[in-house]
Design an enzyme around this catalytic site. Structure first.
Site, PDB file in Angstrom:
ATOM      1  CE  LYS A   1      43.018  46.286  39.150  1.00 58.85           C
ATOM      2  NZ  LYS A   1      41.576  45.090  38.407  1.00 58.85           N
TER       3      LYS A   1
ATOM      4  CE1 TYR B   1      41.954  40.233  41.148  1.00 53.53           C
ATOM      5  CE2 TYR B   1      44.273  40.345  40.811  1.00 53.53           C
ATOM      6  CZ  TYR B   1      43.165  40.854  41.007  1.00 53.53           C
ATOM      7  OH  TYR B   1      42.928  41.968  40.379  1.00 53.53           O
TER       8      TYR B   1
HETATM    9  P1  GDP Z   1      36.357  42.998  40.879  1.00 55.28           P
HETATM   10  O1  GDP Z   1      36.302  42.505  42.904  1.00 55.28           O
HETATM   11  O2  GDP Z   1      35.192  44.257  41.195  1.00 55.28           O
HETATM   12  O3  GDP Z   1      37.738  43.631  40.924  1.00 55.28           O
HETATM   13  O4  GDP Z   1      36.158  41.832  39.877  1.00 55.28           O
HETATM   14  P2  GDP Z   1      36.743  40.260  41.066  1.00 55.28           P
HETATM   15  O5  GDP Z   1      37.462  40.485  41.732  1.00 55.28           O
HETATM   16  O6  GDP Z   1      34.945  39.464  40.726  1.00 55.28           O
HETATM   17  O7  GDP Z   1      37.136  40.225  39.564  1.00 55.28           O
HETATM   18  C1  GDP Z   1      39.018  40.470  39.907  1.00 55.28           C
HETATM   19  C2  GDP Z   1      39.450  41.240  38.047  1.00 55.28           C
HETATM   20  O8  GDP Z   1      39.135  39.927  37.262  1.00 55.28           O
HETATM   21  C3  GDP Z   1      38.823  41.359  37.632  1.00 55.28           C
HETATM   22  O9  GDP Z   1      39.431  43.342  37.386  1.00 55.28           O
HETATM   23  C4  GDP Z   1      38.974  41.470  35.622  1.00 55.28           C
HETATM   24  O10 GDP Z   1      39.978  42.005  35.406  1.00 55.28           O
HETATM   25  C5  GDP Z   1      38.481  39.995  35.429  1.00 55.28           C
HETATM   26  N1  GDP Z   1      37.356  39.523  35.325  1.00 55.28           N
HETATM   27  C6  GDP Z   1      36.565  39.228  36.203  1.00 55.28           C
HETATM   28  N2  GDP Z   1      35.285  39.570  35.714  1.00 55.28           N
HETATM   29  C7  GDP Z   1      35.224  38.837  34.455  1.00 55.28           C
HETATM   30  C8  GDP Z   1      35.172  38.622  33.642  1.00 55.28           C
HETATM   31  O11 GDP Z   1      34.105  37.903  33.552  1.00 55.28           O
HETATM   32  N3  GDP Z   1      35.341  38.726  31.670  1.00 55.28           N
HETATM   33  C9  GDP Z   1      36.948  39.160  32.091  1.00 55.28           C
HETATM   34  N4  GDP Z   1      36.766  39.116  31.027  1.00 55.28           N
HETATM   35  N5  GDP Z   1      37.465  39.577  33.181  1.00 55.28           N
HETATM   36  C10 GDP Z   1      36.938  39.222  34.562  1.00 55.28           C
END
Ligand code: GDP
Ligand code: MG
Length: 203
Positions: A16, A56
């Site tokens: 990123k 997304y």
């Molecule tokens: P990743 O696959 O580990 O990147 O996580 P996810 O697919 O669950 O989420 C994608 C993105 O959404 C993350 O990189 C965060 O920027 C955001 N995100 C996910 N869960 C949370 C949360 O509980 N709080 C906040 N503020 N952002 C979140």
């Protein structure tokens, strides 16, 4: 139908904008590379906000699941979530993610090898840097947290994106790379990882 060999599995990794700005490109690539995974595609680009929203939206459940997960996260800390509606929560997260990921160049990569998706997730670490394990990319190089990113109304800066499942990886790779940009080739070192008999080592 013949089941593909596990060594053909591929996954998408994005460094990123914060990873690029912090001069961590080489360090991050090195961590995936030394695991034995093979780079099958790589490019630098500045994604548009539309491209990020599409990324997304590839998984139709992502908005609901992320919203629900976020609400649970607040509750587990004894905090009140800003909304009880998972989709409203994700709308805020997505708006911040679009700003974050379109803010500068990113590195998009395809990594290939046995269990590529799971191995890359393990090396990457959990989503929130505050609680990512030591020894993972997010655990070692970032001090960000949901508390801080929520306070400042921005996306959590966690350096990399990595596909969460084989199905997600297939959709995401097709979103970021054309077929021509993904290269099939053999690495000499793969012999020690995958050869069944390990013959030909002794003179
Ligand atoms: P990743 O696959 O580990 O990147 O996580 P996810 O697919 O669950 O989420 C994608 C993105 O959404 C993350 O990189 C965060 O920027 C955001 N995100 C996910 N869960 C949370 C949360 O509980 N709080 C906040 N503020 N952002 C979140
Ligand atoms: Mg994810």
């Amino acid at each position: 139908m013949k089941i593909p060999h596990p060594k053909t599995e591929r996954t998408l990794v994005l460094i990123k904008p914060d990873g690029v700005q912090r001069s961590l490109i080489g360090e991050i690539i090195g961590r995936y590379e030394r695991s034995g995974l093979k780079l099958a595609g790589l490019k630098m680009c500045i994604p548009t906000e539309a491209h990020i929203e599409e990324h997304y939206s590839l998984d139709p459940a992502w908005r609901r699941v992320t919203g629900e997960k976020t609400i649970k996260g607040y509750e587990s800390k004894g905090l009140t979530p800003p909304s009880r509606d998972p989709l409203e929560i994700t709308a805020r997260i997505l708006a911040n993610l679009k700003k974050y990921l379109a803010s500068g160049p990113v590195i998009a990569m395809a990594w290939q090898g046995a269990h590529a998706v799971a191995i890359v997730r393990k090396l990457t670490g959990g989503t929130e840097p505050l609680t990512s394990d030591v020894g993972t990319i997010r655990g070692d190089f970032v001090l960000d947290s949901y508390q801080m990113s929520d306070t400042d109304g921005r996306a959590v800066r966690n350096l990399v994106h990595a596909s969460g499942s084989v199905k997600e990886a297939e959709a995401e790779l097709a979103h970021w790379f054309s077929k021509k940009e993904l290269i099939g080739y053999r690495l000499i070192s793969e012999q020690i990882l995958y050869d069944v008999n390990l013959d030909g080592l002794l003179e």
